[in-house]
Motif scaffolding. Structure first.
Motif, PDB file in Angstrom:
ATOM      1  N   GLY A  96      -8.760  34.058  26.458  1.00  0.00           N
ATOM      2  CA  GLY A  96      -7.890  33.028  27.010  1.00  0.00           C
ATOM      3  C   GLY A  96      -8.667  31.832  27.507  1.00  0.00           C
ATOM      4  O   GLY A  96      -8.154  30.705  27.557  1.00  0.00           O
ATOM      5  N   GLY A  97      -9.924  32.052  27.877  1.00  0.00           N
ATOM      6  CA  GLY A  97     -10.761  30.948  28.331  1.00  0.00           C
ATOM      7  C   GLY A  97     -11.067  29.956  27.228  1.00  0.00           C
ATOM      8  O   GLY A  97     -11.283  28.766  27.487  1.00  0.00           O
ATOM      9  N   LEU A  98     -11.064  30.421  25.968  1.00  0.00           N
ATOM     10  CA  LEU A  98     -11.276  29.503  24.847  1.00  0.00           C
ATOM     11  C   LEU A  98     -10.080  28.573  24.677  1.00  0.00           C
ATOM     12  O   LEU A  98     -10.225  27.419  24.236  1.00  0.00           O
ATOM     13  CB  LEU A  98     -11.535  30.294  23.566  1.00  0.00           C
ATOM     14  CG  LEU A  98     -12.815  31.146  23.573  1.00  0.00           C
ATOM     15  CD1 LEU A  98     -12.929  31.953  22.283  1.00  0.00           C
ATOM     16  CD2 LEU A  98     -14.042  30.279  23.779  1.00  0.00           C
ATOM     17  N   ASN A  99      -8.897  29.045  25.019  1.00  0.00           N
ATOM     18  CA  ASN A  99      -7.728  28.165  25.014  1.00  0.00           C
ATOM     19  C   ASN A  99      -7.890  27.066  26.067  1.00  0.00           C
ATOM     20  O   ASN A  99      -7.546  25.901  25.831  1.00  0.00           O
ATOM     21  CB  ASN A  99      -6.453  28.963  25.301  1.00  0.00           C
ATOM     22  CG  ASN A  99      -6.196  30.030  24.260  1.00  0.00           C
ATOM     23  OD1 ASN A  99      -6.556  29.881  23.087  1.00  0.00           O
ATOM     24  ND2 ASN A  99      -5.573  31.122  24.681  1.00  0.00           N
ATOM     25  N   LEU A 100      -8.405  27.457  27.223  1.00  0.00           N
ATOM     26  CA  LEU A 100      -8.636  26.471  28.279  1.00  0.00           C
ATOM     27  C   LEU A 100      -9.677  25.454  27.843  1.00  0.00           C
ATOM     28  O   LEU A 100      -9.589  24.258  28.177  1.00  0.00           O
ATOM     29  CB  LEU A 100      -9.078  27.176  29.558  1.00  0.00           C
ATOM     30  CG  LEU A 100      -8.072  28.144  30.192  1.00  0.00           C
ATOM     31  CD1 LEU A 100      -8.668  28.802  31.429  1.00  0.00           C
ATOM     32  CD2 LEU A 100      -6.768  27.440  30.551  1.00  0.00           C
ATOM     33  N   TYR A 101     -10.672  25.917  27.106  1.00  0.00           N
ATOM     34  CA  TYR A 101     -11.696  24.998  26.577  1.00  0.00           C
ATOM     35  C   TYR A 101     -11.065  24.010  25.602  1.00  0.00           C
ATOM     36  O   TYR A 101     -11.284  22.784  25.687  1.00  0.00           O
ATOM     37  CB  TYR A 101     -12.798  25.801  25.896  1.00  0.00           C
ATOM     38  CG  TYR A 101     -13.710  24.958  25.029  1.00  0.00           C
ATOM     39  CD1 TYR A 101     -14.605  24.060  25.603  1.00  0.00           C
ATOM     40  CD2 TYR A 101     -13.660  25.059  23.632  1.00  0.00           C
ATOM     41  CE1 TYR A 101     -15.443  23.286  24.807  1.00  0.00           C
ATOM     42  CE2 TYR A 101     -14.493  24.298  22.831  1.00  0.00           C
ATOM     43  CZ  TYR A 101     -15.381  23.408  23.419  1.00  0.00           C
ATOM     44  OH  TYR A 101     -16.203  22.641  22.645  1.00  0.00           O
ATOM     45  N   ASP A 102     -10.259  24.514  24.642  1.00  0.00           N
ATOM     46  CA  ASP A 102      -9.607  23.616  23.682  1.00  0.00           C
ATOM     47  C   ASP A 102      -8.712  22.605  24.400  1.00  0.00           C
ATOM     48  O   ASP A 102      -8.625  21.436  24.000  1.00  0.00           O
ATOM     49  CB  ASP A 102      -8.776  24.424  22.691  1.00  0.00           C
ATOM     50  CG  ASP A 102      -9.635  25.117  21.634  1.00  0.00           C
ATOM     51  OD1 ASP A 102     -10.784  24.685  21.425  1.00  0.00           O
ATOM     52  OD2 ASP A 102      -9.158  26.109  21.037  1.00  0.00           O
ATOM     53  N   LEU A 103      -8.048  23.059  25.459  1.00  0.00           N
ATOM     54  CA  LEU A 103      -7.184  22.161  26.231  1.00  0.00           C
ATOM     55  C   LEU A 103      -8.004  21.015  26.820  1.00  0.00           C
ATOM     56  O   LEU A 103      -7.604  19.841  26.765  1.00  0.00           O
ATOM     57  CB  LEU A 103      -6.480  22.955  27.338  1.00  0.00           C
ATOM     58  CG  LEU A 103      -5.575  22.167  28.276  1.00  0.00           C
ATOM     59  CD1 LEU A 103      -4.374  21.602  27.522  1.00  0.00           C
ATOM     60  CD2 LEU A 103      -5.093  23.063  29.423  1.00  0.00           C
TER      61      LEU A 103
END
Length: 879
Positions: free
Chosen positions: A788-795
């Motif tokens: 889920g942290g990779l989603n935060l990175y993409d955001l």
């Protein structure tokens, strides 16, 4: 011989002018030996010979009194403590410390509590014990994440009184503040601000040789594993701190005597590892005199090297060896009282008009039956007092016989209900009026009150379970009870234990105070392990403590040994919960698998499965977790399952359904706080930033009041993730507060979220210079395998590229975000949010996709608010 207080004399009123006296029958040789041992230690200290840094130096700091039960060893130990205070040389006032630890007391089998008690007492010599305090700060932050030290001190009967007397909390903070050069705002604020902040500063200064460079083992200790084995070397640090005080005044050094009573519990009933810990404590503190009293001679000097204990053999303990019969301190057999001493005691314990109240023939018979056993004399005097109080002239036939007969006679002196209470009391190491009432429900409070002042039992200071029977008395009651017509059978005793266990379950159900609930649970555990009783209410109590944020109070469940069955299942459930909270999901799954194999009640089985789903959620396996939650909505964990299904709906953009679930599960317990956090999440992703900010702030305050550190850290993280969009200059302060708490209650997922909040704030303030912080989000997520942290990175990448006008980079990150969230089945709302930053606002008028988020209110208005804050960096309040 006990200094008895004949309280029963006043139950019915003593007649015929009989007066009671508190008497101690002198043991002259034993007292002389103590004075000689103290003098030897004093000479050793003055010569500075007690070098704590020399592990090869033989230890000469143990004085032992041993003998059979009921012989008066505990009374002797207390007498010697009194002598310590009375025989104070000129100029030594205020420089003596006595510490008493009775291993028959509640909590005394905990090496943490033992060390805290010693440290508390040493506080009378001065407030700062640098080496020990700083090392203990490190140990506590590592081994008790999320548990405030002040809670432990307040609930520990062994520590509570002394800790308050010498303001141990304040002293502890003084030491840490000195070393870290940080103000913690007092002891109450220490846990909230993060003790690890000070520990890190201490480690840094130690590594640079700026502090404690001359403390040989300090750095080795604080870099070892934070477990009981390491903790058992902490006495060296206390001895080192004490030695520094001794060196300052060799002519008048401070003197410390530690009394270890009922030591047969250590050598007999408790584990070998605990005895090893205790022996290390004694060995590592050669500048302290230890006075050991117990039923057995210490065999440390007779043991072969390596035989279970670290320090064995005559070389380590030369004065404890059987060959030493002259040099103090050494081992002394405490024999039975002489007939002369016994007669003297009986003459002075009760008097009438200045003369012995007990006639000579009766005294002679008692002395003959006692054979020097002090407990026998105490019970005989108590029986005499009861007869006189009832207006009966004691006769010769009322006395004599074996100890069991005397105990039976004392039992006959009691009313029927008091006899029932005595039998119930004999079932427990400790008890109070409430426990006795559960065991004997027919007994009135008045009868229980009168029973609790009988002289054959002892009041236990500083404990909720504030009374106990002498172990010999307990044994005599059980043995002699069969001679009485109304005596209890084994079945009667079993039924009494079951009544207490069931009653504790009812108390636990109604109990709101977490400290009291923890004590109820601990006593219930003892009975459960003794009886093999179902642990259903114990499971409920454990889950209540989890939901209240009082995770530290679950530790007693793990301390017992259960290999199979429901109790084993409960232990593994608790172990799994603690491991998950500590950021060890893989280990948590293993523990929960073991719990499910052992099986148990419907509630226990449901709890195991729900907490397994929590672990799967943390690992990003949302669909597996949802399948488990869905199967529990009709069972005993329905509320928790409903809430986390609501969380899943939030992750998939079904916001109105998520809010319904959160409202349905609201409350003031830990689960209610999770429900409030879910509502704040929904507001945040719907760009209702000001409402979300207020919701998170309210949750921070509620969690702080409840002492729920995990919930407080999560609420601060949510607050940071909200404020980063509308007030980025406040983010760093909020993140720091959250990180300080997370240093106590580790949660790698929340740390990634905080990294992203800082990155978003950096993009809002200065998009061009924000790349390093944005990239830290990806590194942090990969480091802990948080998908889920990779989603935060993409955001964050989408935000930076949108503000910089970098179309290609935006498209790449947005596509990655959309594909990953679709695959995971969670956080799917982020794709339409970031698309709204670059696409035509009128696009919202086009047909709504089937999988589009169910926004709160008008979707176009939500998109507009997101677009405004993302591209314009406004600080306006959004409603």
């Amino acid at each position: 011989m006990a200094s008895i207080s004949l309280r029963s004399a006043f139950l019915g009123g003593i007649k015929a002018g009989v007066t009671t006296e508190e008497v101690f029958t002198d043991r002259v040789d034993e007292q002389t030996a103590f004075l000689a041992a103290a003098q030897a230690m004093r000479a050793d200290l003055s010569a500075n010979a007690a070098c704590v840094d020399d592990p090869t130096r033989p230890r000469r700091n143990v004085l032992v009194y041993y003998g059979v039960g009921g012989i008066g060893k505990s009374a002797l130990s207390q007498r010697l403590e009194n002598i310590l205070w009375k025989e104070v040389p000129e100029g030594a006032k205020g420089r003596r410390v006595a510490v008493r630890i009775d291993f028959d007391d509640e909590g005394a089998a905990d090496i943490e509590a033992v060390l805290w008690r010693i440290r508390s007492a040493l506080g009378s010599l001065g407030p700062v014990w640098k080496a020990f305090d700083l090392a203990f700060a490190w140990y506590w932050s590592e081994s008790h994440p999320g548990e405030p030290i002040n809670e432990f001190l307040d609930r520990s009967p062994l520590v509570r009184g002394l800790a308050r007397q010498f303001d141990l909390g304040g002293q502890f903070v003084d030491s840490l503040s000195w070393a870290a050069d940080v103000s913690f705002g007092g002891f109450a604020g220490l846990a909230q601000k993060g003790i690890l902040q000070g520990v890190r500063a201490v480690k840094d200064r130690v590594a640079k040789r700026q502090i404690l460079a001359d403390c040989a083992l300090f750095e080795s200790i604080i870099t070892a594993s934070a477990d009981y084995d390491t903790l058992s070397y902490f006495p060296y640090l206390l001895a080192w701190d004490l030695n520094n005080r001794i060196k300052k005044d060799l002519a008048n050094p401070p003197e410390v005597v530690i009394f270890l009573d009922t030591f047969e519990q250590v050598t007999g009933k408790l584990s070998v590892s605990f005895q090893n810990y205790l022996q290390r404590l004694v060995y590592l503190m050669p500048n302290v005199l230890f006075v050991v009293t117990g039923r057995n001679r210490l065999d440390w000097a007779e043991r072969a090297d390596g035989a279970e204990l670290d320090y064995a053999g005559q070389r380590s303990w030369p004065l404890l060896h059987h060959s030493n019969s002259t040099v103090e301190p050494r081992q002394h057999l405490v024999g039975y009282l002489s007939d002369v001493d016994a007669e003297s005691y009986l003459r002075t314990a009760l008097t009438r008009d200045g003369e012995p109240a007990i006639a000579e023939p009766i005294r002679h018979r008692i002395v003959e039956g006692a054979r020097g056993l002090p407990l026998y004399l105490d019970l005989s005097v108590s029986h005499f007092v009861t007869l006189v109080g009832h207006g009966v002239e004691p006769g010769l036939d009322d006395f004599g016989g074996l100890l069991v007969a005397v105990a039976s006679r004392v039992m006959r002196d009691l009313s029927h209900q008091e006899r029932e209470l005595a039998r119930a009391a004999s079932l427990f190491d400790r008890y109070n009026a409430q426990v006795l009432s559960l065991a004997v429900p027919a007994a009135s409070l008045g009868v229980i009150g009168r029973f609790l002042v009988r002289p054959f039992q002892t009041a236990v200071a500083g404990s909720t379970l504030d009374h106990c029977l002498h172990s010999c008395m307990r044994e005599a009651i059980v043995e002699g009870d069969g001679q009485l017509p109304d005596g209890w059978t084994d079945l009667d005793r079993a039924r009494a234990l079951d009544r207490v266990f069931d009653g504790l379950g009812r108390l636990a159900t109604a109990q709101k105070d977490t400290a009291a609930l923890g004590e109820i649970m601990q006593m219930g555990l003892k009975i459960a392990f003794q009886r093999g009783t179902s642990a259903t209410w114990l499971t409920s109590a454990a889950l209540s403590l989890v939901n209240s944020g009082a995770i530290g109070r679950l530790a007693p469940i793990i301390s017992y040994q259960a290999e199979t069955g429901e109790l084993s299942s409960l232990q593994n459930l608790v172990r799994g919960i603690l491991l998950r909270r500590a950021g060890k999901p893989t280990e948590a799954l293993v523990a929960l698998d073991q719990a499910e194999v052992a099986g148990g009640s419907e509630l226990l089985t449901a709890a195991i499965r729900v907490h397994r789903a929590h672990v799967l959620r943390n690992l990003g396996h949302y669909k597996q977790a949802v399948a488990i939650y869905s199967g529990q909505t009709g069972g005993p964990m329905a509320r928790e399952a409903t809430l986390w299904l609501g969380d899943y709906k939030y992750l998939n953009g079904r916001f109105n359904e998520a809010l319904d679930a959160a409202r349905q599960c609201g409350g003031e317990d830990g689960l209610g706080r999770e429900a409030a956090r879910l509502q704040a999440h929904v507001m945040r992703v719907n760009a209702m930033f000001e409402q979300a900010r207020r919701a998170y702030q309210d949750l921070v305050e509620r969690s702080e009041v409840a002492g729920d550190l995990p919930a407080q850290a999560k609420a601060l993280t949510g607050l940071a993730q909200t404020v980063c969009w509308i007030d980025p200059w406040q983010v760093d302060q909020i993140c720091s507060q959250a990180e300080e708490i997370l240093s106590l209650v580790p949660n790698s997922v929340e740390n990634v979220k905080l990294t992203q909040a800082r990155a978003i704030a950096a993009v809002i303030v200065d998009a061009e210079g924000s790349s390093p912080l944005v990239e830290k989000v990806k590194a942090a997520a990969l480091a802990v395998e948080y998908k889920g942290g990779l989603n935060l990175y993409d955001l964050a990448v989408c935000l930076r590229s949108a503000r910089m006008g970098e179309v290609a980079e935006f498209e790449k990150a947005a596509t990655s975000l959309q594909a990953r969230t679709a695959e995971q089945g969670g956080n799917t709302y982020w794709a339409p949010i970031v698309r709204s930053w670059v696409e035509d606002p009128d696009r919202s008028a086009s047909p709504r996709p089937a999988n589009a988020p169910d926004w709160l209110g008008d979707g176009a208005a939500v998109a507009s608010r997101w677009r405004d804050v993302a591209l314009n960096g406004t600080q306006e309040h959004f409603v």
